[in-house]
Design an enzyme around this catalytic site. Structure first.
Site, PDB file in Angstrom:
ATOM      1  CG  HIS A   1      -3.049   1.202  -2.434  1.00 33.92           C
ATOM      2  ND1 HIS A   1      -1.837   1.100  -2.547  1.00 33.92           N
ATOM      3  CD2 HIS A   1      -3.383   0.385  -3.749  1.00 33.92           C
ATOM      4  CE1 HIS A   1      -1.373   0.368  -3.510  1.00 33.92           C
ATOM      5  NE2 HIS A   1      -2.512  -0.011  -4.150  1.00 33.92           N
TER       6      HIS A   1
ATOM      7  CG  LEU B   1      -1.842  -1.097   1.416  1.00 35.81           C
ATOM      8  CD1 LEU B   1      -2.600  -0.947   2.826  1.00 35.81           C
ATOM      9  CD2 LEU B   1      -2.788  -1.290   0.044  1.00 35.81           C
TER      10      LEU B   1
ATOM     11  CD  GLU C   1       0.246  10.484   0.442  1.00 36.51           C
ATOM     12  OE1 GLU C   1      -0.464  11.553   0.060  1.00 36.51           O
ATOM     13  OE2 GLU C   1       1.794  10.479   0.514  1.00 36.51           O
TER      14      GLU C   1
ATOM     15  CG  LEU D   1     -10.149   8.442 -12.333  1.00 41.48           C
ATOM     16  CD1 LEU D   1     -10.725   9.772 -12.420  1.00 41.48           C
ATOM     17  CD2 LEU D   1     -10.704   7.618 -13.823  1.00 41.48           C
ATOM     18  CE  LYS D   2      -0.089   4.085 -11.644  1.00 40.38           C
ATOM     19  NZ  LYS D   2      -0.202   2.633 -11.424  1.00 40.38           N
TER      20      LYS D   2
ATOM     21  CD  GLN E   1      -8.501  -1.871 -12.266  1.00 38.13           C
ATOM     22  OE1 GLN E   1      -7.909  -2.689 -12.286  1.00 38.13           O
ATOM     23  NE2 GLN E   1      -8.045  -1.094 -11.149  1.00 38.13           N
TER      24      GLN E   1
HETATM   25  P1  AMP Z   1      -3.672  -1.913  -7.298  1.00 35.97           P
HETATM   26  O1  AMP Z   1      -3.137  -2.303  -5.785  1.00 35.97           O
HETATM   27  O2  AMP Z   1      -2.291  -1.279  -8.029  1.00 35.97           O
HETATM   28  O3  AMP Z   1      -4.415  -3.092  -7.880  1.00 35.97           O
HETATM   29  O4  AMP Z   1      -4.495  -0.820  -7.137  1.00 35.97           O
HETATM   30  C1  AMP Z   1      -5.534  -0.756  -6.347  1.00 35.97           C
HETATM   31  C2  AMP Z   1      -6.665   0.510  -6.398  1.00 35.97           C
HETATM   32  O5  AMP Z   1      -5.713   1.593  -6.170  1.00 35.97           O
HETATM   33  C3  AMP Z   1      -6.944   0.681  -7.930  1.00 35.97           C
HETATM   34  O6  AMP Z   1      -8.083   1.136  -7.957  1.00 35.97           O
HETATM   35  C4  AMP Z   1      -5.786   1.603  -8.229  1.00 35.97           C
HETATM   36  O7  AMP Z   1      -6.207   2.535  -9.470  1.00 35.97           O
HETATM   37  C5  AMP Z   1      -5.847   2.476  -7.006  1.00 35.97           C
HETATM   38  N1  AMP Z   1      -4.442   3.160  -7.397  1.00 35.97           N
HETATM   39  C6  AMP Z   1      -3.119   2.889  -7.402  1.00 35.97           C
HETATM   40  N2  AMP Z   1      -2.235   3.660  -7.411  1.00 35.97           N
HETATM   41  C7  AMP Z   1      -3.055   4.860  -7.415  1.00 35.97           C
HETATM   42  C8  AMP Z   1      -2.553   6.280  -7.348  1.00 35.97           C
HETATM   43  N3  AMP Z   1      -1.424   6.792  -7.500  1.00 35.97           N
HETATM   44  N4  AMP Z   1      -3.622   7.160  -7.285  1.00 35.97           N
HETATM   45  C9  AMP Z   1      -5.040   6.726  -7.204  1.00 35.97           C
HETATM   46  N5  AMP Z   1      -5.315   5.581  -7.291  1.00 35.97           N
HETATM   47  C10 AMP Z   1      -4.369   4.516  -7.292  1.00 35.97           C
END
Ligand code: AMP
Length: 288
Positions: free
Chosen positions: A37, A33, A35, A147-148, A152
């Site tokens: 997440h 995790l 910031e 939205l990164k 998805q």
């Molecule tokens: P992940 O663990 O990479 O699958 O991400 C889990 C969730 O966190 C997903 O909805 C991602 O889009 C979101 N997320 C990851 N990095 C960011 C970020 N820098 N800013 C906003 N949301 C993020």
């Protein structure tokens, strides 16, 4: 904070809470995790009675030559961070239980022929499979996605529409480092010099937006501009730089309406993605 690994035990707990009228906000993640997440979790905290976060490195969404084995993991630190962001329930399912059955295969037919969907075969099939299962297990009122990973978000909005999941999808803006680099679990794999170059991805997107606001309406010229910047200012190899309508992800020949400029760049050990979604008010575009 409660922790569950078994599907039946978390379901039993959440069914009881929902019978008491509690609303549930859900943040699916793959852990390690940061910031980004935690921002999703904090927003869920403000908008729901109960916040559930899942941590599951989903094998189905990794291709055979991708980084499933080496994906960074740190469950103890994650639990501490989740608790501090206000998560009530941490769900850590086991792959064996999640994928014990094999009678159904999900396949996404729209919004996946482009961007990461075209580069990572089967990736979004794996994403919608795990998200559908998690939605059925958790039964959230609201689910938070960053939205990164804009493609998805678009695919999940399609999923929820097509299959009538009774859940509200909340789009959360990208959380960035001070220098603009999008926060990502994979940033730890950048070398020192790559870390210095990586903010160019976001800078070139922001400068492209400025050019568009100043009147550039041709997608090809914007793509070339970003391509030149990234090639000149980083050691990364461009995987794609593309522009589509958002969230439909269909090609556009003029930069009008709501559209996304999205890119992926491969560094030595990390492939980074970033994007900008631009809503061009008609009067803002001065045609050249
Ligand atoms: P992940 O663990 O990479 O699958 O991400 C889990 C969730 O966190 C997903 O909805 C991602 O889009 C979101 N997320 C990851 N990095 C960011 C970020 N820098 N800013 C906003 N949301 C993020």
């Amino acid at each position: 904070m409660k922790k569950y690994t078994s599907i039946s035990s978390i379901q039993e707990f959440l069914v009881k809470e929902k019978r008491r009228g509690k609303t549930v906000g859900f943040v699916p993640t793959m852990g390690f995790l940061h910031e980004g997440h935690l921002t999703l979790a904090q927003q869920a905290r403000r908008e729901n009675d109960i916040v559930v976060m899942s941590i599951f490195v989903n094998p189905l969404q990794f291709g055979p030559n991708e980084d499933f084995e080496s994906y960074p993991r740190n469950p103890e630190r994650d639990a501490e961070l989740a608790r501090s962001a206000g998560v009530d329930v941490l769900f850590l399912p086991e792959a064996d239980e999640m994928y014990s059955g094999s009678s159904i295969k999900m396949h996404v037919t729209e919004r996946t022929q482009v961007l990461c969907g075209s580069k990572r075969e089967g990736h979004f099939d794996g994403v919608v499979t795990v998200v559908s299962k998690l939605f059925n297990i958790v039964g959230p009122d609201n689910a938070y996605f960053g939205l990164k990973d804009a493609q998805q978000v678009a695919v999940i909005e399609g999923l929820v529409n097509d299959l009538n999941f009774p859940v509200n999808i909340v789009r959360v803006p990208t959380v960035r480092e001070d220098d603009g680099l999008a926060k990502s679990s994979r940033n730890v794999y950048l070398s020192d010099s790559e870390r210095i170059e990586a903010p160019v991805l976001n800078k070139s997107l922001k400068d492209a937006e400025r050019l568009i606001r100043e009147g550039e309406a041709d997608p090809g010229r914007i793509i070339s501009y970003i391509q030149n910047r990234i090639s000149a200012e980083t050691s990364g190899i461009i995987d794609y730089i593309e522009i589509y309508s958002y969230p439909e992800l269909t090609p556009i020949d003029q930069l009008q309406g709501e559209f996304i400029i999205a890119l992926a760049v491969k560094f030595n050990k990390a492939r980074l993605i970033d994007n900008i979604i631009i809503k061009a008010a008609q009067e803002e575009i001065h045609h050249v």
